[in-house]
Motif scaffolding. Sequence first.
Motif, mmCIF file in Angstrom:
data_model
loop_
_atom_site.group_PDB
_atom_site.id
_atom_site.type_symbol
_atom_site.label_atom_id
_atom_site.label_comp_id
_atom_site.label_asym_id
_atom_site.label_seq_id
_atom_site.Cartn_x
_atom_site.Cartn_y
_atom_site.Cartn_z
ATOM 1 N N ASP A 114 0.797 -1.222 0.000
ATOM 2 C CA ASP A 114 0.000 0.000 0.000
ATOM 3 C C ASP A 114 0.834 1.279 0.000
ATOM 4 O O ASP A 114 0.633 2.165 0.814
ATOM 5 N N SER A 115 1.778 1.360 -0.954
ATOM 6 C CA SER A 115 2.537 2.598 -1.109
ATOM 7 C C SER A 115 1.951 3.392 -2.276
ATOM 8 O O SER A 115 1.500 2.830 -3.268
ATOM 9 N N PHE A 116 1.979 4.702 -2.157
ATOM 10 C CA PHE A 116 1.366 5.577 -3.146
ATOM 11 C C PHE A 116 2.289 5.795 -4.332
ATOM 12 O O PHE A 116 3.502 5.922 -4.197
ATOM 13 N N GLY A 117 1.700 5.822 -5.533
ATOM 14 C CA GLY A 117 2.450 6.085 -6.755
ATOM 15 C C GLY A 117 1.580 6.749 -7.795
ATOM 16 O O GLY A 117 0.480 7.221 -7.510
ATOM 17 N N ALA A 118 2.057 6.757 -9.034
ATOM 18 C CA ALA A 118 1.383 7.461 -10.123
ATOM 19 C C ALA A 118 -0.027 6.942 -10.389
ATOM 20 O O ALA A 118 -0.881 7.689 -10.849
ATOM 21 N N ARG A 119 -0.275 5.677 -10.089
ATOM 22 C CA ARG A 119 -1.587 5.087 -10.357
ATOM 23 C C ARG A 119 -2.382 4.850 -9.078
ATOM 24 O O ARG A 119 -3.329 4.084 -9.062
ATOM 25 N N GLY A 120 -1.991 5.515 -7.996
ATOM 26 C CA GLY A 120 -2.701 5.348 -6.727
ATOM 27 C C GLY A 120 -1.911 4.465 -5.788
ATOM 28 O O GLY A 120 -0.695 4.511 -5.754
ATOM 29 N N MET A 121 -2.626 3.630 -5.037
ATOM 30 C CA MET A 121 -1.976 2.765 -4.064
ATOM 31 C C MET A 121 -1.527 1.463 -4.737
ATOM 32 O O MET A 121 -2.332 0.775 -5.368
ATOM 33 N N ALA A 122 -0.256 1.153 -4.581
ATOM 34 C CA ALA A 122 0.288 -0.091 -5.120
ATOM 35 C C ALA A 122 0.110 -1.195 -4.090
ATOM 36 O O ALA A 122 0.363 -0.987 -2.901
ATOM 37 N N ARG A 123 -0.316 -2.340 -4.545
ATOM 38 C CA ARG A 123 -0.540 -3.464 -3.636
ATOM 39 C C ARG A 123 0.769 -3.906 -2.991
ATOM 40 O O ARG A 123 0.824 -4.146 -1.790
ATOM 41 N N ARG A 124 1.843 -4.032 -3.802
ATOM 42 C CA ARG A 124 3.129 -4.511 -3.294
ATOM 43 C C ARG A 124 4.269 -3.781 -3.987
ATOM 44 O O ARG A 124 4.135 -3.354 -5.139
ATOM 45 N N SER A 125 5.396 -3.671 -3.281
ATOM 46 C CA SER A 125 6.602 -3.120 -3.896
ATOM 47 C C SER A 125 7.822 -3.620 -3.140
ATOM 48 O O SER A 125 7.730 -4.052 -1.991
ATOM 49 N N PHE A 126 8.966 -3.569 -3.822
ATOM 50 C CA PHE A 126 10.252 -3.858 -3.192
ATOM 51 C C PHE A 126 11.335 -3.109 -3.948
ATOM 52 O O PHE A 126 11.111 -2.602 -5.049
ATOM 53 N N TYR A 127 12.528 -3.048 -3.363
ATOM 54 C CA TYR A 127 13.646 -2.299 -3.922
ATOM 55 C C TYR A 127 14.843 -3.212 -4.154
ATOM 56 O O TYR A 127 15.025 -4.212 -3.443
ATOM 57 N N PHE A 128 15.672 -2.823 -5.133
ATOM 58 C CA PHE A 128 16.948 -3.493 -5.386
ATOM 59 C C PHE A 128 17.883 -2.487 -6.045
ATOM 60 O O PHE A 128 17.455 -1.401 -6.441
ATOM 61 N N ARG A 129 19.167 -2.835 -6.132
ATOM 62 C CA ARG A 129 20.152 -1.965 -6.792
ATOM 63 C C ARG A 129 20.644 -2.630 -8.071
ATOM 64 O O ARG A 129 20.795 -3.847 -8.131
ATOM 65 N N ASP A 130 20.943 -1.793 -9.081
ATOM 66 C CA ASP A 130 21.572 -2.316 -10.286
ATOM 67 C C ASP A 130 23.084 -2.382 -10.044
ATOM 68 O O ASP A 130 23.555 -1.972 -8.979
ATOM 69 N N PRO A 131 23.864 -2.900 -10.991
ATOM 70 C CA PRO A 131 25.304 -3.044 -10.760
ATOM 71 C C PRO A 131 26.044 -1.732 -10.494
ATOM 72 O O PRO A 131 27.142 -1.741 -9.934
ATOM 73 N N ASP A 132 25.454 -0.585 -10.872
ATOM 74 C CA ASP A 132 26.096 0.702 -10.641
ATOM 75 C C ASP A 132 25.599 1.396 -9.385
ATOM 76 O O ASP A 132 25.970 2.535 -9.118
ATOM 77 N N GLY A 133 24.764 0.732 -8.618
ATOM 78 C CA GLY A 133 24.278 1.299 -7.367
ATOM 79 C C GLY A 133 22.990 2.086 -7.482
ATOM 80 O O GLY A 133 22.493 2.597 -6.482
ATOM 81 N N ASN A 134 22.429 2.212 -8.688
ATOM 82 C CA ASN A 134 21.148 2.892 -8.834
ATOM 83 C C ASN A 134 20.064 2.056 -8.162
ATOM 84 O O ASN A 134 20.012 0.834 -8.330
ATOM 85 N N VAL A 135 19.197 2.702 -7.403
ATOM 86 C CA VAL A 135 18.131 2.006 -6.707
ATOM 87 C C VAL A 135 16.900 1.961 -7.617
ATOM 88 O O VAL A 135 16.497 2.973 -8.194
ATOM 89 N N VAL A 136 16.325 0.768 -7.720
ATOM 90 C CA VAL A 136 15.132 0.559 -8.530
ATOM 91 C C VAL A 136 14.039 0.004 -7.623
ATOM 92 O O VAL A 136 14.291 -0.908 -6.834
ATOM 93 N N GLU A 137 12.859 0.569 -7.715
ATOM 94 C CA GLU A 137 11.696 0.034 -7.028
ATOM 95 C C GLU A 137 10.846 -0.715 -8.054
ATOM 96 O O GLU A 137 10.638 -0.230 -9.157
ATOM 97 N N ALA A 138 10.383 -1.885 -7.683
ATOM 98 C CA ALA A 138 9.428 -2.637 -8.501
ATOM 99 C C ALA A 138 8.109 -2.624 -7.749
ATOM 100 O O ALA A 138 8.081 -2.827 -6.540
ATOM 101 N N ARG A 139 7.023 -2.360 -8.471
ATOM 102 C CA ARG A 139 5.726 -2.352 -7.797
ATOM 103 C C ARG A 139 4.673 -3.027 -8.643
ATOM 104 O O ARG A 139 4.816 -3.183 -9.847
ATOM 105 N N HIS A 140 3.620 -3.437 -7.950
ATOM 106 C CA HIS A 140 2.490 -4.102 -8.581
ATOM 107 C C HIS A 140 1.219 -3.455 -8.056
ATOM 108 O O HIS A 140 1.007 -3.375 -6.842
ATOM 109 N N TYR A 141 0.414 -2.935 -8.979
ATOM 110 C CA TYR A 141 -0.906 -2.397 -8.646
ATOM 111 C C TYR A 141 -1.920 -3.521 -8.823
ATOM 112 O O TYR A 141 -1.681 -4.466 -9.556
ATOM 113 N N GLU A 142 -3.083 -3.386 -8.219
ATOM 114 C CA GLU A 142 -4.154 -4.369 -8.444
ATOM 115 C C GLU A 142 -4.618 -4.305 -9.864
ATOM 116 O O GLU A 142 -4.671 -3.295 -10.487
#
Length: 142
Positions: A114-142
């Motif tokens: 339930d984190s807020f984003g461009a399409r409203g509340m996302a059901r789930r999300s998590f974070y990871f880093r790419d090989p250069d240290g950039n942080v990427v969030e992945a999310r799933h809306y209903e």
Amino acid sequence: MKDNTTRLDHVVLWAHDPIAAADFYEKAVGLLPVRLTEYAAGQVPFPSVRVNEETILDLMPLTLAERMTMVPGAAESAGHPVNHVCLSFEADGFEALRARLEERDVPVSDISHDSFGARGMARRSFYFRDPDGNVVEARHYE
């Protein structure tokens, strides 16, 4: 809501090795490389990966930092990743991404809900880093 024709075209991420970064985004994240062959042949200055039909991530080599003179101080942004970039997936893509990252021993955060984003509340999300240290969030809306 106002009709908005503005779209996100691209985000530029600094990369120590753009070919390795493109490989990560293709194999771990599932994005398609753009201009990778041309970059490897020295024909273009950087490769990209396609997020969707309208948006790409440019993988800019750090060696080009000194040429970033379009605005004062642009060169100093090299090596300073953005806070994070968020990619939205359907439920099956979200699960597949997490599995690919875990298969490659890429550290991932706990799943939040339930984190807020461009399409409203996302059901789930998590974070990871790419090989250069950039942080990427992945999310799933209903």
